[in-house]
Design a protein around this motif. Structure first.
Motif: not given
Length: 224
Positions: A188-197, A1-11
């Motif tokens: 590939a699954v979105a990098d979040s605990s909720a999506e992984l669950e 999982m990403t660290g605090t402050g790291a972007a999860l999406t961008y354009t």
């Protein structure tokens, strides 16, 4: 999982895009290209120097990384601060989906053919900034998402059905590897605990709990 402050999406932008304007007889040809490294940006600039070899200036700006770690600007002979910096500002201030300013992985090169009339510092800033902004107005955009990459193992007899079920559930299947004793389906699954669950629950339902997913890394994926 990403660290605090790291972007999860961008354009970013889709491919290469050109747009030309004329300001008091000077031609400003803006070229935008999706890049993921300084080397790719340098290659674009070199190609445009060859294509427009008789132009007076080839000014550039780049913005690279999900958190915009790399930012560069070059005036290429124009008065300091009148070309590259305004171009970079046009990139960093561009609003994308939902009013976000998250554009990255893009190189902008503005080729100028001098028209014989001096524009002054303010005129140059407006021309270079406006050239990039107008190109961005008509460019196509792609949203990227940081994803965890998982490998799901399945017997040969059921792998095809499982892959179809995963795709049908809206999951991103990155590839399938056939081995002598099993098939590995890369998802590939979105990098979040909720999506992984949610992913693990869906996988358990599809396989009656018989399959597990092994985390093998992370990558950025274009949203379809």
């Amino acid at each position: 999982m990403t660290g605090t402050g790291a972007a999860l999406t961008y354009t970013t932008i889709a491919g290469r895009h050109r747009h030309e304007i004329e300001v008091r007889r000077s031609r400003f040809i803006a070229v935008l290209e999706r890049v993921e490294s300084q080397e790719q940006a340098d290659a674009l600039l070199a190609a445009l120097r060859r294509e427009f070899h008789d132009a007076r200036h080839h000014c550039s700006a780049i913005l690279i990384g999900a958190n915009r770690e790399v930012q560069r600007a070059n005036d290429d002979g124009e008065p300091s601060g009148t070309a590259g910096a305004p171009m970079l500002e046009a990139l960093t201030r561009r609003e994308t989906a939902d009013g976000r300013t998250d554009l990255s992985d893009v190189a902008a090169v503005v080729v100028r053919y001098f028209g014989g009339i001096l524009l002054g510092a303010g005129g140059l800033v407006r021309a270079y900034s406006g050239s990039v902004s107008q190109a961005l107005d008509t460019a196509q955009y792609v949203q990227r998402e940081r994803c965890g990459v998982f490998q799901v193992s399945a017997p040969h007899a059921t792998a095809g059905r499982l892959e179809n079920d995963l795709r049908g559930a809206g999951l991103t299947v990155r590839g399938t590897t056939y081995q002598p004793s099993q098939v590995l389906i890369t998802v590939a699954v979105a990098d979040s605990s909720a999506e992984l669950e949610v992913f693990r629950e869906r996988l358990a339902g599809m396989t009656a709990g018989a399959a597990d997913a092994a985390h093998v890394g992370c990558e950025w994926v274009d949203r379809v």
